[in-house]
Design a protein around this motif. Sequence first.
Motif, PDB file in Angstrom:
ATOM      1  N   ASN A 131       0.938  -1.353  -0.010  1.00 36.96           N
ATOM      2  CA  ASN A 131      -0.165   0.023  -0.010  1.00 36.96           C
ATOM      3  C   ASN A 131       0.793   1.335   0.030  1.00 36.96           C
ATOM      4  OD1 ASN A 131      -2.234  -1.438   0.002  1.00 36.96           O
ATOM      5  ND2 ASN A 131      -2.810  -0.904   2.161  1.00 36.96           N
ATOM      6  N   ASP A 132       2.213   1.154   0.724  1.00 42.96           N
ATOM      7  CA  ASP A 132       2.878   2.453   0.662  1.00 42.96           C
ATOM      8  C   ASP A 132       3.375   2.920  -0.609  1.00 42.96           C
ATOM      9  OD1 ASP A 132       5.867   2.951   2.670  1.00 42.96           O
ATOM     10  OD2 ASP A 132       4.110   4.160   2.272  1.00 42.96           O
ATOM     11  N   TRP A 133       3.443   1.896  -1.706  1.00 39.00           N
ATOM     12  CA  TRP A 133       3.697   2.294  -3.106  1.00 39.00           C
ATOM     13  C   TRP A 133       2.645   2.962  -3.673  1.00 39.00           C
ATOM     14  CZ3 TRP A 133       8.930   2.006  -3.839  1.00 39.00           C
ATOM     15  CH2 TRP A 133       9.623   1.224  -3.153  1.00 39.00           C
ATOM     16  N   PHE A 134       1.377   2.798  -3.179  1.00 38.65           N
ATOM     17  CA  PHE A 134       0.229   3.329  -3.896  1.00 38.65           C
ATOM     18  C   PHE A 134      -0.243   4.547  -3.204  1.00 38.65           C
ATOM     19  CE2 PHE A 134      -0.483   0.003  -7.183  1.00 38.65           C
ATOM     20  CZ  PHE A 134      -0.037  -1.151  -6.444  1.00 38.65           C
ATOM     21  N   LYS A 135       0.617   5.003  -2.276  1.00 39.20           N
ATOM     22  CA  LYS A 135       0.331   6.436  -1.624  1.00 39.20           C
ATOM     23  C   LYS A 135      -0.201   7.415  -2.447  1.00 39.20           C
ATOM     24  CE  LYS A 135       4.244   7.432   0.509  1.00 39.20           C
ATOM     25  NZ  LYS A 135       5.106   6.287   0.307  1.00 39.20           N
ATOM     26  N   LYS A 158       6.819  11.984   2.408  1.00 37.62           N
ATOM     27  CA  LYS A 158       5.667  12.216   3.122  1.00 37.62           C
ATOM     28  C   LYS A 158       5.824  12.988   4.466  1.00 37.62           C
ATOM     29  CE  LYS A 158       1.237   9.965   1.884  1.00 37.62           C
ATOM     30  NZ  LYS A 158       0.912  10.961   1.237  1.00 37.62           N
ATOM     31  N   ARG A 159       5.030  13.771   4.769  1.00 36.63           N
ATOM     32  CA  ARG A 159       4.945  14.595   6.151  1.00 36.63           C
ATOM     33  C   ARG A 159       3.797  14.346   6.689  1.00 36.63           C
ATOM     34  NH1 ARG A 159       6.379  20.519   4.008  1.00 36.63           N
ATOM     35  NH2 ARG A 159       5.741  19.780   2.042  1.00 36.63           N
ATOM     36  N   PHE A 160       3.835  13.211   7.751  1.00 29.46           N
ATOM     37  CA  PHE A 160       2.722  12.777   8.586  1.00 29.46           C
ATOM     38  C   PHE A 160       2.263  13.654   9.751  1.00 29.46           C
ATOM     39  CE2 PHE A 160       1.769   8.761   6.652  1.00 29.46           C
ATOM     40  CZ  PHE A 160       3.131   8.567   5.956  1.00 29.46           C
ATOM     41  N   VAL A 161       0.834  14.024   9.536  1.00 28.83           N
ATOM     42  CA  VAL A 161       0.353  14.824  10.553  1.00 28.83           C
ATOM     43  C   VAL A 161      -0.499  14.167  11.643  1.00 28.83           C
ATOM     44  CG1 VAL A 161      -0.920  17.163  11.136  1.00 28.83           C
ATOM     45  CG2 VAL A 161       0.319  16.829   9.000  1.00 28.83           C
ATOM     46  N   ASP A 162      -1.047  13.334  11.243  1.00 22.73           N
ATOM     47  CA  ASP A 162      -1.964  12.222  12.043  1.00 22.73           C
ATOM     48  C   ASP A 162      -1.239  10.792  11.809  1.00 22.73           C
ATOM     49  OD1 ASP A 162      -3.779  10.406  13.146  1.00 22.73           O
ATOM     50  OD2 ASP A 162      -5.301  11.892  13.303  1.00 22.73           O
TER      51      ASP A 162
END
Lengths: 208, 1000
Positions: free
Chosen positions: B113-117, B520-524
């Motif tokens: 799934n990470d590749w389909f971000k 990717k910069r994660f907020v939640d």
Amino acid sequence: MADIRSALADHAAPGRHGTPGQAPGVVLREVSGAGLVQVAAWPDTVGAAMARLAELAGIAAPETTRIATAGTDVTLFRLAPERFWIAGAAADRLREAVAGAFAPEEAVVTDLGHSRTVLRVSGPEARAFLARSIAIDLDPAIFPLHSVAQTALHHVGVLVHFAAGAPEGDAFDLYIPRSFALSHWHWLTHLAEPFGYEVREALAAASG
Amino acid sequence: MSARRLGTGGRIDRSRSVSFTFDGRSYRGFAGDTLASALIANGVTLLGRSFKYHRPRGVVTAGSEEPCALVTLRSGGRREPNVPATMVEIHDGLEAESQNRWPSLSLDAMAVNDWFKPILAAGFYYKTFMGPTRRAWMWFEPFIRRAAGLGAATREPDPDRYETVHMFADVLVVGAGPAGLAAALAAARAGARTVLVDEGAEPGGSLLNAPAGADSDGWLEAALAELNGLDTVRILTRTTAYGAYDHGVFGLVERVGDHLPAPEGAMPRQRHILLRAGASVIAAGAAERPIPFGNNDRPGVMLASAARAYVNRYGALPGERIVVFANNDGAYPAALDLARAGARVTVVEARKEIPPALISTCCEAGADIFVGHAVTATRGRKRVEGAVIAPFNTITGETAAGWRDIPCDVVCVSGGWTPVVHLASQRGVRPVYDEALAAFVPGGAAIDGQHHAGACRGTFSTRGAAREGFAAGLEAAKAAGHGKPAGELAHIDVLPDDGWETPIVPVWTVPPAPGTREAKRFVDLQNDVSLSDIELAHREGYVSVEHLKRYTTLGMATDQGKMANVNALAVMAALRDLPIGDVGTTTFRPPYTPVAIGALAGPEAGEHFKPVRRTPMDAVHRREGAAMTDAGLWKRAWYYPQAGEDVNAAYIREMMAVRSAAGMVDVSTLGKIDVQGPDAAEFLNRVYVNGWSKLAVGKARYGVMLREDGFVLDDGTTWRISEHHYFMTTTTAEAARVMAHLEYLLQVAWPDLKVHVTSVSDQWAAVAVAGPKSRTILADALSGLDLSNEALPHMGVGFGTLDGIPVRVARLSFSGELAYEVYCPAGFGEAMWQALKAAGAPHGLIAYGTEALGGLRVEKGHVAGSEIDGRTTLSDLGLERMASTKKPFLGQVLAGREALTDGGRPRLAGFVPVDGTARIRPGSILQPHGGPHEGHGLGHISSTTYSPELGHYVALGLVAGGMEAEGQVVDACYPVKGEVVPVRITSPHFVDPEGERLRG
């Protein structure tokens, strides 16, 4: 004539249950042989009815619904502004006298002697135990001796009376509708297990 | 391995070793460790896989706000998913497992799934699975459902006990850190009954994050000694105040047994406490928040204060080479303690200028420091391997050229502090944005009885928090009516005065360093919501915070966005070019942290789910082998099977016995109401449709009551015991409703009537004795009552004794046979039953239950609950002639409305199968014979029984035309079983239609 059968018959044998160890935290016993008579007046007659009631019972009638009055074998509750209960061994003794003591427009009398099972809860953890069941602040400063609460216990309206204090230890009487008594017994004994509880012989009402 | 246990230090008990397993592997820790600290000490840094992208995740915090390190504990019925590893106290034999990964934590197939971000952005489901057909979503749904969620719950019953407790206090103090302890001291000294709660295993809060043996420990000890010595103070640890409700009611959950292998004996696992407080002090602290930068979710990225807690509280060093990225003074104690514990620390300070003293302290401790820089990304996948830092301008929010890579295994982040304002927000208080603190603080002084103190009010100095707590405690005690002199708060100089010297400069996000790739910069972190999702929401018009939340799911995970919300708001504010304070916040709802459903249910599960109501003869019925059935809360005897009988065989035999000899049935469940007073007859006249003023003493009458809206409420029989004394019976089902109805009328509508109504349902046991032999049997059993037809005619009332038991008797019939209802005080009920049984034995008296009871009355065409279902009028039931024309009665006016007097309404009739054998089912819809079978048809079948007397099924029901359609054939349709039974409309009085038997 047949004996009056307790709603808890065959389910409340004396014994020690729950968390083992030293003294039980909670003591449970039925109060048997007590009558219950209701006197209901109306706003224009309640004063006179109270006076008559006090005369018959030999003790003052309660001024509020929050505190009962008590003598050796009689307790008077005020359930509502014009509704009173005579409880205790004296209730049976007084039933006939009370039934004839009021004109129909003054007050009406209803015998409720079989409608409630009275359970006495005592022991060092009585208040902590009751806190598992009723949403009433039982702190002695807020709920002193002879305080009364009409509250829900396991979804059913129950009257709770702080009936006795020292030297035997604080005791609370629960007036439970008879048809729910056995179910409430199962409920309360389940909640009493963590405290360790003891069931004792039914207490005859006359001994107060 | 880089994360490790330190040789000394921490507040764990190094003399008590504890063994536990994680994902099947054994590890050792110490008493006092959490699962998170013990795993860190064992060098385990990968603890889970993220919700959507299945990215590797580790421990981020040291508290209940943990977003990533969620594990499943225990097994079987005690299995519990989604538990933060930071809140699990390890004990011998603890079994924990990671979640949301297959086949294993280190090799997770769903990581694709990470590749389909780029495709799996916010709103993906709504946009993708909507076609090509209308049913497409339901086709995709099972796959999506299997992939969704984090932990998996068990389907086995929960074997643990749970308790509910009602508690009362003058002052509730939430949080036992410096502010809370001081508040409790003040309130208790002022004379208030005080309850102090803390979610931690021990009181102390932030004081426990200082090195063991710090000066503040002395203050903590003294405060606890004083509090424990007062019997007006209760300290509840492992207790979370999860909700604040009306009137000072708080919901608390106490984890009584979760830190033990299993609760001991009758101990509950958890205790739900409903606490009513006169006033409260909220000293819930503040949670540090991160700063979103590239790949800021890798295992090894954690809060600075968390790393400090692991070192000082648990003696576990999270890594060997640690970068500390911060924009505020609050991160420096962490940086220094980490350096002193032996890590190579590099401080990356975002602000342009900080006091030289601070820089030299860092250098003395052996830490490097870069000022005016920011971490732009991390390197490494299953754990941090390095940090990319670049020069950073806090005013423009831009990075400049000249990035460098710093090899490291931990990146500590401190983007500021978020006061824990949940309990105020739950009461509808909107927090206010404080620019200087870059934080939302509770607005106003005391709100809704809540007094805030300490970090949750924006006071970040430990000493200042204690001072504030003391003042708040006094205020709360005063508000609750207690004002004894409380003296001073002693020795607070040993508490650090560690507030900020240099102001915070907000950094809401860090863009990539020039020349590096965007990541990717994660907020939640828990719901895998990133900065690009917020930007997408903004582009698509979901700009209000309520829409942002729901469109992106930010803040909707089990952590309620504790570390994400403020950053997200600030980002959206920047996108909308608005001040943060204008963007607003969403409202927090209870619970503050997840609460097990078991705790909310308390003991009300299984046999204790609801109370059971028993008649005085319940034990006898069971001894006689009755099958019991539920009637509301009541248990009633349903039928008394003899050898080999099923319910049908039993009830048919019972009905035949009643009609040929006699039967007795327990009818104690009927509602019974004592009606007394000089105006009793007038009252009955008003509530019943028929007249009561002429009912003689010693007689009973059948009555019907309407609701105010004209529909039938209930029917019953009322007896006149003496001039002003009536005894009313109602149906079992409506007893409580009728009682409430009568009380309402007397108190509100007609307070001038001198009448009292009292429920005596439990006062009386009641048995109906019915059948041709009933008189003979009762004459044998009773004394003092003449039962001859002349002395006690139909509907007559009499008094006598049965074996010495006082009884009242009415000659009433529900079955249509000669019958009597015998009442005695409930305590004699079983004796009465036995005496009647003995008297009846020579005459063939049998016991019958509710099945036969119902069958008999259906044969007679008597309406009961299936017909009086709240939708029928008097005329519908064929009872219109009961309505008095001489006096008004309740419900009369609205009963005259057009729709209720419409001649086309379905009306009561009887039905028999045309073929003479078919079974008619209750609930069948009546349709025109042969069709068309559409809609609600002509009416329905309400009650049915096999009639032994007629040898076929009979039924009652309501059909258009009622008895005017007598003789016609209609179809009784039962679509659930696909049955269509032609039935003929007949009179509902199938047996003894002239009613001769009950007049004998």
